[in-house]
Design a protein around this motif. Structure first.
Motif, PDB file in Angstrom:
ATOM      1  N   GLN A 405       0.820  -0.992  -0.036  1.00 32.38           N
ATOM      2  CA  GLN A 405      -0.144  -0.096   0.060  1.00 32.38           C
ATOM      3  C   GLN A 405       0.861   1.339  -0.163  1.00 32.38           C
ATOM      4  N   ILE A 406       2.058   1.128   0.171  1.00 35.40           N
ATOM      5  CA  ILE A 406       2.820   2.382   0.612  1.00 35.40           C
ATOM      6  C   ILE A 406       2.971   3.111  -0.660  1.00 35.40           C
ATOM      7  N   PHE A 407       2.917   2.756  -1.963  1.00 30.77           N
ATOM      8  CA  PHE A 407       3.016   3.095  -3.169  1.00 30.77           C
ATOM      9  C   PHE A 407       1.992   3.921  -3.545  1.00 30.77           C
ATOM     10  N   ARG A 408       0.699   3.890  -2.973  1.00 28.93           N
ATOM     11  CA  ARG A 408      -0.258   4.713  -3.257  1.00 28.93           C
ATOM     12  C   ARG A 408      -0.373   6.122  -2.866  1.00 28.93           C
ATOM     13  N   PRO A 409      -0.618   7.014  -3.713  1.00 36.40           N
ATOM     14  CA  PRO A 409      -0.804   8.309  -3.121  1.00 36.40           C
ATOM     15  C   PRO A 409      -1.297   8.587  -2.014  1.00 36.40           C
ATOM     16  N   PHE A 410      -0.707   9.480  -1.108  1.00 33.65           N
ATOM     17  CA  PHE A 410      -1.319   9.949   0.264  1.00 33.65           C
ATOM     18  C   PHE A 410      -1.239   9.026   1.524  1.00 33.65           C
ATOM     19  N   SER A 441       9.554  -1.982 -12.664  1.00 39.48           N
ATOM     20  CA  SER A 441       9.006  -2.454 -11.485  1.00 39.48           C
ATOM     21  C   SER A 441       9.417  -2.163 -10.378  1.00 39.48           C
ATOM     22  N   ILE A 442       8.520  -2.117  -9.107  1.00 40.11           N
ATOM     23  CA  ILE A 442       8.952  -1.646  -7.931  1.00 40.11           C
ATOM     24  C   ILE A 442       8.264  -2.650  -6.992  1.00 40.11           C
ATOM     25  N   LYS A 443       8.907  -3.018  -5.691  1.00 42.72           N
ATOM     26  CA  LYS A 443       8.452  -3.783  -4.915  1.00 42.72           C
ATOM     27  C   LYS A 443       9.011  -3.283  -3.304  1.00 42.72           C
ATOM     28  N   ALA A 444       8.413  -3.342  -2.301  1.00 39.06           N
ATOM     29  CA  ALA A 444       8.926  -3.294  -0.888  1.00 39.06           C
ATOM     30  C   ALA A 444       8.907  -4.529  -0.224  1.00 39.06           C
ATOM     31  N   SER A 445       9.716  -4.664   0.731  1.00 39.03           N
ATOM     32  CA  SER A 445      10.102  -6.011   1.557  1.00 39.03           C
ATOM     33  C   SER A 445      10.703  -5.764   2.827  1.00 39.03           C
ATOM     34  N   ARG A 446      10.620  -6.570   3.678  1.00 40.25           N
ATOM     35  CA  ARG A 446      11.426  -6.448   4.997  1.00 40.25           C
ATOM     36  C   ARG A 446      12.773  -6.418   4.595  1.00 40.25           C
TER      37      ARG A 446
END
Length: 462
Positions: A405-410, A441-446
């Protein structure tokens, strides 16, 4: 039937099909029938020449009743030891049922050739000819000698076709291979005519997929079907350009127009505080107004970067984009008693919008510096014309349920990254938009350091 024009794809396929079919028919059906070793009809000019020779013989021996003497005279050659005239034909006489009357036929191969030809000749049909090596026999021609109805056969020296043609006549598979070799250039030309426009379309589609919306006049060349499709493709690219630019300008205009009432709101809050004194309510209004102003400012910055960014593409080394940026970020981290470590920037080139590419990495790195405890790592890996960038920190991180969710605006998480930090939630949204516009492409992880890890991949310029 209306034939298709050759400037159309169907017309070219139609022409190549019939041309190839003609080559096959000539090669497989007609060509073998040209074998001189098969009985075939005598050409008109040669046929007439042989008829004249027959009439000459009948006129020459019209008053002679001794057939043996006539046959002996026909066998004689001028000059017993003189050179043989290879252009002079040999005349052979047989009965109506094919019995050879001509005496002492030499050399032996001529006799065997005549014997074979008289055994297969259809006396009821028109005269034919057949080659035996370099000797050719034609006939039969009806002739009257010594008041008897007989048959005349004519033998002549024959150069024959080249040896490789004889080889082809004897081996149908080789003939078929020759036909394939002859037809291959036409098929290759057809394949080339089809592949060139298709390759241009593939390259144009790749450019659009990478966010490079450029009208390509080359698409409107070639067969009429491809020209029509290319024209439609270019119209689509132009329409997409206009739509994207219009949306981005609309966002910019809205953000700009919001600043005026916001400025008046802050001025009114200041006047109210001056008249009535400071209060918790007025401070809260002013704080939210500041955040709103910051948010609008970031929206304007995002709009400025994205306006026509899909048309502003450059090819340049990665070092020219990110080297100074990382150096500045390292200095800022040191002022906060934190450490920013990064690998050497790969010596590769990338195609894209410089501002967006710089903003993409800058937002991630500054986010890591802001929320990391004391260490931030930046790593670069190049593999198969793709660049992978990994940024990780040792902060508190983001709950696994919120990583997508952290790539969603606001969007802002509710742990250490809350409203007290003053963020607007647009930084990573800007990064995600920039990466997506460059077909990445972009992704977030621990993170392995315990905090957040953000990893993105971009295609490189070949």
């Amino acid at each position: 039937m209306t034939l298709p024009k050759l400037n159309s794809l169907y017309g070219r396929i139609f022409a190549i099909f019939w041309l190839t079919l003609a080559v096959i028919v000539v090669g497989v059906v007609i060509f073998p029938n040209m074998d001189p070793r098969k009985s075939r009809h005598i050409p008109p000019e040669m046929f007439q020449h042989m008829i004249d020779s027959r009439d000459m013989l009948m006129g020459r021996f019209s008053d002679v009743d001794d057939l043996n003497w006539i046959l002996h005279q026909m066998r004689e050659r001028p000059g017993p030891r003189g050179p043989r005239d290879k252009h002079r034909p040999d005349f052979f006489i047989t009965t109506l049922d094919g019995n050879i009357l001509s005496p002492q036929i030499r050399p032996e191969f001529k006799y065997r050739a005549l014997k074979n030809f008289t055994s297969i000749a259809e006396f009821s049909e028109k005269p034919q000819q057949k080659a035996y090596g370099k000797y050719q026999i034609a006939g039969p021609f009806p002739i009257i000698l010594a008041k008897q109805q007989l048959l005349l056969f004519v033998g002549v020296d024959f150069e024959g076709p080249p040896p490789f043609l004889i080889q082809l006549f004897d081996h149908p598979l080789q003939l078929l291979l020759l036909v394939m070799v002859v037809s291959t250039p036409f098929l290759l030309w057809l394949a080339w005519a089809l592949s060139q426009p298709a390759q241009r379309f593939a390259k144009a589609a790749d450019r659009v997929a990478q966010g490079n919306f450029v009208v390509d006049p080359e698409l409107e060349k070639g067969p009429s079907e491809f020209r029509s499709a290319g024209h439609s493709f270019n119209q689509m690219v132009g329409a997409v350009n206009a739509m994207i630019s219009g949306q981005q300008r609309l966002l910019s205009d809205i953000s700009h127009e919001l600043r005026s009432p916001l400025t008046r709101l802050r001025m009114a809050t200041g006047l109210a505080a001056r008249k009535q004194g400071e209060s918790v309510e007025l401070e809260r209004i002013d704080t939210e107004a500041q955040r709103l102003e910051q948010m609008i400012g970031e929206l304007l910055e995002l709009s400025r970067m994205q306006t026509d960014s899909h048309m502003s593409r450059e090819i340049q080394p990665l070092s020219s984009l990110w080297e100074e940026l990382l150096s500045d970020a390292q200095f800022e981290a040191e002022q906060l008693n934190k450490v920013l470590r990064y690998d050497d920037i790969p010596d590769v080139r990338i195609s894209g919008n410089p501002k967006l590419l710089m903003s993409a990495l800058e937002n991630i790195v500054r986010n890591a510096i802001k929320y990391g405890k004391d260490v931030v790592d930046v790593a670069f890996v190049v593999n198969q014309q793709k660049l992978m960038v990994t940024v990780q920190d040792n902060g508190e991180g983001v709950p696994d349920s919120e990583l997508e969710q952290i790539f969603r605006p606001f969007y802002r998480v509710s742990t250490a990254r809350d409203r007290s930090t003053g963020g607007t939630g647009l930084g990573l949204a800007i990064t995600e938009s920039a990466i997506r516009q460059h077909s990445g492409s972009i992704k977030a992880s621990r993170s392995g350091l315990g905090g957040l890890q953000v990893q993105f991949t971009l295609p490189l310029q070949g």
